[in-house]
Design a protein around this motif. Structure first.
Motif, mmCIF file in Angstrom:
data_model
loop_
_atom_site.group_PDB
_atom_site.id
_atom_site.type_symbol
_atom_site.label_atom_id
_atom_site.label_comp_id
_atom_site.label_asym_id
_atom_site.label_seq_id
_atom_site.Cartn_x
_atom_site.Cartn_y
_atom_site.Cartn_z
ATOM 1 N N ASP A 104 0.838 -1.194 0.000
ATOM 2 C CA ASP A 104 0.000 0.000 0.000
ATOM 3 C C ASP A 104 0.873 1.245 0.000
ATOM 4 O O ASP A 104 1.839 1.343 0.764
ATOM 5 N N LEU A 105 0.527 2.186 -0.864
ATOM 6 C CA LEU A 105 1.256 3.440 -0.951
ATOM 7 C C LEU A 105 1.044 4.260 0.322
ATOM 8 O O LEU A 105 -0.093 4.464 0.758
ATOM 9 N N THR A 106 2.144 4.698 0.892
ATOM 10 C CA THR A 106 2.092 5.542 2.092
ATOM 11 C C THR A 106 3.127 6.646 1.928
ATOM 12 O O THR A 106 3.851 6.705 0.938
ATOM 13 N N ALA A 107 3.218 7.530 2.938
ATOM 14 C CA ALA A 107 4.201 8.617 2.908
ATOM 15 C C ALA A 107 5.598 8.035 2.667
ATOM 16 O O ALA A 107 5.916 6.968 3.195
ATOM 17 N N PRO A 108 6.383 8.688 1.836
ATOM 18 C CA PRO A 108 6.260 10.070 1.360
ATOM 19 C C PRO A 108 5.364 10.257 0.141
ATOM 20 O O PRO A 108 5.241 11.385 -0.335
ATOM 21 N N TRP A 109 4.776 9.164 -0.405
ATOM 22 C CA TRP A 109 3.843 9.357 -1.505
ATOM 23 C C TRP A 109 2.574 9.989 -0.961
ATOM 24 O O TRP A 109 2.040 9.567 0.082
ATOM 25 N N PRO A 110 2.020 11.015 -1.629
ATOM 26 C CA PRO A 110 0.969 11.821 -1.009
ATOM 27 C C PRO A 110 -0.436 11.240 -1.074
ATOM 28 O O PRO A 110 -1.328 11.753 -0.383
ATOM 29 N N ARG A 111 -0.671 10.196 -1.890
ATOM 30 C CA ARG A 111 -2.029 9.682 -2.047
ATOM 31 C C ARG A 111 -2.092 8.196 -1.694
ATOM 32 O O ARG A 111 -1.160 7.448 -1.995
ATOM 33 N N PRO A 112 -3.197 7.743 -1.098
ATOM 34 C CA PRO A 112 -3.338 6.319 -0.810
ATOM 35 C C PRO A 112 -3.636 5.520 -2.076
ATOM 36 O O PRO A 112 -4.292 6.004 -2.996
ATOM 37 N N GLY A 113 -3.127 4.301 -2.107
ATOM 38 C CA GLY A 113 -3.366 3.413 -3.237
ATOM 39 C C GLY A 113 -2.707 2.079 -2.975
ATOM 40 O O GLY A 113 -2.067 1.864 -1.944
ATOM 41 N N ARG A 114 -2.859 1.176 -3.916
ATOM 42 C CA ARG A 114 -2.269 -0.166 -3.787
ATOM 43 C C ARG A 114 -1.553 -0.533 -5.068
ATOM 44 O O ARG A 114 -2.046 -0.284 -6.179
ATOM 45 N N VAL A 115 -0.379 -1.149 -4.900
ATOM 46 C CA VAL A 115 0.414 -1.646 -6.021
ATOM 47 C C VAL A 115 0.440 -3.165 -5.942
ATOM 48 O O VAL A 115 0.686 -3.737 -4.871
ATOM 49 N N THR A 116 0.196 -3.811 -7.061
ATOM 50 C CA THR A 116 0.226 -5.265 -7.144
ATOM 51 C C THR A 116 1.207 -5.681 -8.227
ATOM 52 O O THR A 116 1.229 -5.075 -9.310
ATOM 53 N N GLN A 117 2.016 -6.697 -7.934
ATOM 54 C CA GLN A 117 2.923 -7.260 -8.930
ATOM 55 C C GLN A 117 2.723 -8.773 -8.986
ATOM 56 O O GLN A 117 2.690 -9.438 -7.948
ATOM 57 N N THR A 118 2.616 -9.296 -10.220
ATOM 58 C CA THR A 118 2.451 -10.728 -10.444
ATOM 59 C C THR A 118 3.568 -11.227 -11.340
ATOM 60 O O THR A 118 3.955 -10.548 -12.306
ATOM 61 N N LEU A 119 4.092 -12.400 -11.031
ATOM 62 C CA LEU A 119 5.141 -13.031 -11.825
ATOM 63 C C LEU A 119 4.657 -14.396 -12.277
ATOM 64 O O LEU A 119 4.140 -15.183 -11.466
ATOM 65 N N LEU A 128 6.026 -10.348 -16.153
ATOM 66 C CA LEU A 128 5.826 -9.501 -14.983
ATOM 67 C C LEU A 128 4.673 -8.548 -15.272
ATOM 68 O O LEU A 128 4.649 -7.909 -16.334
ATOM 69 N N SER A 129 3.744 -8.445 -14.347
ATOM 70 C CA SER A 129 2.610 -7.535 -14.500
ATOM 71 C C SER A 129 2.490 -6.692 -13.239
ATOM 72 O O SER A 129 2.700 -7.183 -12.127
ATOM 73 N N MET A 130 2.154 -5.437 -13.422
ATOM 74 C CA MET A 130 2.023 -4.535 -12.280
ATOM 75 C C MET A 130 0.813 -3.632 -12.492
ATOM 76 O O MET A 130 0.546 -3.201 -13.611
ATOM 77 N N SER A 131 0.132 -3.327 -11.385
ATOM 78 C CA SER A 131 -0.977 -2.373 -11.427
ATOM 79 C C SER A 131 -0.845 -1.405 -10.266
ATOM 80 O O SER A 131 -0.346 -1.754 -9.193
ATOM 81 N N VAL A 132 -1.288 -0.179 -10.509
ATOM 82 C CA VAL A 132 -1.343 0.859 -9.476
ATOM 83 C C VAL A 132 -2.801 1.305 -9.393
ATOM 84 O O VAL A 132 -3.367 1.792 -10.384
ATOM 85 N N GLU A 133 -3.405 1.145 -8.215
ATOM 86 C CA GLU A 133 -4.812 1.478 -8.024
ATOM 87 C C GLU A 133 -4.941 2.644 -7.046
ATOM 88 O O GLU A 133 -4.279 2.657 -6.005
ATOM 89 N N ALA A 134 -5.788 3.597 -7.365
ATOM 90 C CA ALA A 134 -6.092 4.698 -6.459
ATOM 91 C C ALA A 134 -7.174 4.264 -5.480
ATOM 92 O O ALA A 134 -8.169 3.650 -5.878
ATOM 93 N N GLU A 135 -6.957 4.589 -4.215
ATOM 94 C CA GLU A 135 -7.940 4.217 -3.200
ATOM 95 C C GLU A 135 -9.112 5.185 -3.178
ATOM 96 O O GLU A 135 -10.265 4.783 -3.021
ATOM 97 N N SER A 136 -8.814 6.477 -3.329
ATOM 98 C CA SER A 136 -9.878 7.497 -3.291
ATOM 99 C C SER A 136 -9.546 8.591 -4.285
ATOM 100 O O SER A 136 -10.057 8.589 -5.415
ATOM 101 N N ASP A 137 -8.662 9.521 -3.907
ATOM 102 C CA ASP A 137 -8.297 10.602 -4.807
ATOM 103 C C ASP A 137 -7.412 10.085 -5.945
ATOM 104 O O ASP A 137 -6.589 9.183 -5.770
ATOM 105 N N SER A 138 -7.564 10.704 -7.097
ATOM 106 C CA SER A 138 -6.725 10.352 -8.233
ATOM 107 C C SER A 138 -5.332 10.951 -8.051
ATOM 108 O O SER A 138 -5.131 11.868 -7.253
ATOM 109 N N PHE A 139 -4.366 10.437 -8.817
ATOM 110 C CA PHE A 139 -2.996 10.951 -8.769
ATOM 111 C C PHE A 139 -2.246 10.486 -10.009
ATOM 112 O O PHE A 139 -2.579 9.455 -10.597
#
Length: 267
Positions: A104-119, A128-139
């Motif tokens: 889960d993205l946390t400080a110092p990154w300013p917005r909440p979100g989740r990163v997933t990586q699959t191999l 390799l696959s990766m996704s970045v998801e916004a939890e609430s606010d966009s970024f």
């Protein structure tokens, strides 16, 4: 850090063995093909995900709408390669030849979100696959990979040869950031970003030993071969400093998704 988070994950397919290190930024710590180690060893090397940005961010600053955000300047005078490589990732699942991880993205990154990586590993390839998801606010965000490949496989063969045909090269300024000007590919050595609008396609050949092709539907790749013993081929979703120059907005309904496949052949 929990014992589960610290635990390396081993994948295998035929004569191919791979180690993932979720406690060290979810990097690939080792990739061995028929006994040949392809990656640079060490806690800061292997192949690590670059997320939520790739390469350098100018003086660690980027704008999200009217807001100015400041990131730690970890490679003065810039911020470099994201926070994912320094994070402890959690293992969502793993089996013999496939695994998935997240953090889960946390400080110092300013917005909440989740990163997933699959191999996903086979005897001939790694996807390799990766996704970045916004939890609430966009970024704005970026994602990609930074593998350190051995220039020489240590079996008495020749050094690796790099072949690729980009549509352009991003001119690099004295500050190591793209100037915005596109130029024809220069002769190496490189620490440069290249545009490949039909998708990344770079062939690494260790003559008489192994071929490895790095491919991706992404349109950007950084090639770095200025070191004596290692070369890097980095598919990514945007150019260095792209948070400022080519922002890709991640929203709760529109995640950033990227994948790359490494395909090899023993010669």
């Amino acid at each position: 850090m929990s014992a589960r988070a610290r635990r390396d994950v081993q994948l295998a397919a035929g004569d191919v063995e791979l180690t993932v290190r979720p406690g060290l930024g979810c990097r690939i710590g080792s990739l061995r093909v028929e006994g040949r180690e392809l990656l640079r060893q060490g806690d800061e090397h292997g192949s690590f995900p670059m997320v939520p940005w790739c390469g350098r961010v100018d003086r660690g600053r980027f704008r999200d709408g009217a807001e100015l955000h400041e990131l730690p300047v970890n490679h003065p005078p810039h911020a470099i390669h994201g926070t994912g490589r320094d994070a402890v990732w959690s293992t969502a699942r793993s089996d013999k030849a496939s695994a998935s991880f997240f953090y889960d993205l946390t400080a110092p990154w300013p917005r909440p979100g989740r990163v997933t990586q699959t191999l996903d590993l086979t005897e001939e390839s790694l996807t390799l696959s990766m996704s970045v998801e916004a939890e609430s606010d966009s970024f704005p965000a970026q994602a990609g990979w930074h593998p350190w490949f051995a220039r020489n496989l240590g079996r008495g063969g020749a050094d690796v040869e790099i072949a690729f045909e980009p549509a352009w090269q991003e001119e690099r300024g004295d500050d190591h950031l793209p100037t915005g000007r596109r130029i024809p590919r220069t002769a190496g050595p490189w620490d440069d970003c290249f545009g490949m609008p039909d998708g990344v396609d770079v062939l690494l050949t260790w003559p008489g030993e192994l071929e490895l092709r790095v491919s991706s539907r992404a349109e950007w790749v950084v090639v770095y071969d200025e070191q004596a013993d290692w070369v890097c081929v980095e598919p990514q979703s945007g150019p260095p400093n792209g948070l400022n120059t080519l922002p890709r907005l991640v929203t709760p309904i529109d995640p950033l998704e990227i994948s790359t496949t490494w395909t090899w052949r023993v010669l």
